[in-house]
Design an enzyme around this catalytic site. Structure first.
Site, PDB file in Angstrom:
ATOM      1  N   HIS A   1       0.842  -1.210   0.000  1.00 34.56           N
ATOM      2  CA  HIS A   1       0.000   0.000   0.000  1.00 34.56           C
ATOM      3  C   HIS A   1       0.879   1.263   0.000  1.00 34.56           C
ATOM      4  O   HIS A   1       0.640   2.196  -0.768  1.00 34.56           O
ATOM      5  CB  HIS A   1      -0.904  -0.036   1.232  1.00 34.56           C
ATOM      6  N   GLU A   2       1.911   1.260   0.835  1.00 37.88           N
ATOM      7  CA  GLU A   2       2.791   2.445   0.910  1.00 37.88           C
ATOM      8  C   GLU A   2       3.588   2.604  -0.395  1.00 37.88           C
ATOM      9  O   GLU A   2       3.805   3.724  -0.854  1.00 37.88           O
ATOM     10  CB  GLU A   2       3.744   2.338   2.106  1.00 37.88           C
TER      11      GLU A   2
ATOM     12  N   HIS B   1       1.497   4.430  -2.712  1.00 37.85           N
ATOM     13  CA  HIS B   1       1.520   5.899  -2.543  1.00 37.85           C
ATOM     14  C   HIS B   1       2.735   6.503  -3.251  1.00 37.85           C
ATOM     15  O   HIS B   1       2.654   7.579  -3.827  1.00 37.85           O
ATOM     16  CB  HIS B   1       1.571   6.269  -1.059  1.00 37.85           C
TER      17      HIS B   1
ATOM     18  N   GLU C   1      -6.111   7.056  -1.378  1.00 35.59           N
ATOM     19  CA  GLU C   1      -6.056   5.817  -0.588  1.00 35.59           C
ATOM     20  C   GLU C   1      -6.562   4.645  -1.421  1.00 35.59           C
ATOM     21  O   GLU C   1      -5.992   3.560  -1.396  1.00 35.59           O
ATOM     22  CB  GLU C   1      -6.907   5.947   0.686  1.00 35.59           C
TER      23      GLU C   1
END
Lengths: 162, 260
Positions: free
Chosen positions: B129-130, B133, B180
């Site tokens: 997930h990071e 980003h 997100e």
């Protein structure tokens, strides 16, 4: 014999009918502002206008049918855009390029539809016919097709006293 | 007459479809991200920021934990598509359950988060997930929006006090709902390619809800973060191909996090 009835010429169409015919396109403009977030509103307004005016002669009826029919796909396209947009927002899904492309397509079709409607309204006011692609032919067919009467003449009903 | 109607209808459909297809291919509304700071500039900024983070956090020195982290990171990296970033994952001492991406492919993972994860797959989900980003350039775009280019350029010029200013904004790790969701989507795809099921993300968030509490779901509309429950749903609903086979990590996880 032609499959279709004779088309009225401008000089045969009274001003009142021309204005009612023009109104079918103007109704769409009036309702579309209020109906933008709920695209079905303008369709409902046009349906009401259709039922009020459909008996006012073939010229008016042609424009009513053309305006009403052509609003169906535009309304569906706009509804899909609204439902798709809202569902993306609610589900936090990223806006896809397919959705962006769809919005541009919907925008272009709406603009084209507005232009066609303005031209049709002006022509209707002059007592002229103006045919949209697809819907012009369907409306013409609906309103002007020859209907063969199934009634069999059985002689006059009212008779002098015997 | 009706034949002509069908013909015209077909032409209209083709035109409408063509417009849709064309504008879906040509992205005429690029996301805000596009104004952009180049990768080279981002790396200069990243260096300044790393100096601040190094002063703020103690790096974890437990070699078992670091080795386990490396195994997880290596699996993800091996399955990444070509990227502009050279990723550095920093494991730092902090009991909070948090991880955040900074600039230039730097990702900070708190020891609290690694300990909270019950499996290496859960840690992989958070890392993916990071990474999402970073790849979507959310952090750098957020900074450009919040601070403006002038301040970022001053930091590049060596203004250390301004780098400190960025710290709070980064650790708060707040992104828009869309960002997100984009990062989640990225992480699900990366996990699938890495032979990991995205359900690990769901398991992780469920435990966060249970043990750390979750804000009222009804408030989600007002919040910038998609609520954990939406993310759990998205992770569960992610469609894996029929032939997908999960390959679990060969890590003794309990031992790996023991020293944290």
């Amino acid at each position: 014999m032609s499959e279709y009835q004779l088309i009225p010429q401008p000089e045969e169409i009274p001003i009142r009918e021309r204005e009612d015919a023009m109104g079918s396109y103007m109704m769409m403009f009036a309702a579309v502002g209020a109906g933008l977030p709920f695209p079905f509103l303008n369709l409902v307004a046009s349906l009401i206008y259709y039922y009020i005016n459909k008996a006012k002669g073939q010229f008016v009826k042609f424009h009513l049918v053309q305006s009403l029919l052509s609003q169906i796909p535009v309304t569906l396209i706009n509804s899909v855009a609204v439902v798709w947009g809202v569902s993306l927002f609610i589900s936090s899904t990223p806006v896809s390029s397919a959705f962006k492309g769809y919005l541009v397509m919907a925008l272009i079709l709406n603009i084209a539809y507005f232009i066609f409607s303005i031209v049709a309204a002006i022509r209707a006011r002059r007592g002229e016919f103006y045919y949209f692609p697809v819907f012009g032919r369907i409306a013409f067919h609906q309103v002007f097709k020859e209907v063969e009467s199934e009634d069999v003449y059985v002689g006059p009903i009212n008779q002098p006293p015997a | 007459m009706m034949q002509k109607v069908w013909k015209e209808a077909a032409i209209l459909l083709v035109i409408a479809g063509g417009i849709w297809y064309f504008f879906a291919q040509v992205d005429i509304f690029p996301d805000e991200d596009a104004l952009q700071i180049s990768i080279e500039h981002e790396e200069v900024l990243a260096e300044k920021l790393n100096e601040v983070f190094e002063r703020t956090f103690e790096p974890v020195e437990d070699s078992t934990a670091l080795q386990a982290l490396d195994v997880v990171v290596d699996r993800l990296m091996a399955n990444m598509e070509p990227t502009d970033y050279n990723y550095h994952i920093h494991l730092v001492e902090n009991t909070d359950v948090n991880a955040f991406a900074t600039l230039g492919g730097n990702i900070y993972v708190f020891s609290g988060l690694m300990k909270f994860a019950e499996t290496p797959e859960e840690l992989a989900a958070v890392l993916a997930h990071e990474i999402g980003h970073c790849e979507e350039r959310h952090v750098v775009n957020k900074m450009a929006t919040e601070l403006g280019m002038t301040i970022l350029l001053s930091i590049m010029g060596g203004d250390a006090s301004l780098a400190q200013e960025l710290y709070g904004s980064i650790v708060a790790n707040v992104f828009s709902r869309n960002q997100e969701a984009e990062a989640d989507q990225f992480s699900f795809d990366l996990m699938e390619r890495s032979g990991l099921s995205p359900t690990a993300m769901a398991t992780f968030f469920r435990r966060i809800n249970r043990e750390l509490g979750s804000p009222d779901e009804k408030l989600e509309f007002l919040m910038t973060h998609p609520h954990n429950n939406s993310r759990i749903r998205a992770a569960i609903e992610f469609e894996l191909p029929d032939d997908f086979e999960a390959r679990s990590f060969d890590i003794d996880w309990e031992r790996a996090v023991e020293g944290l």
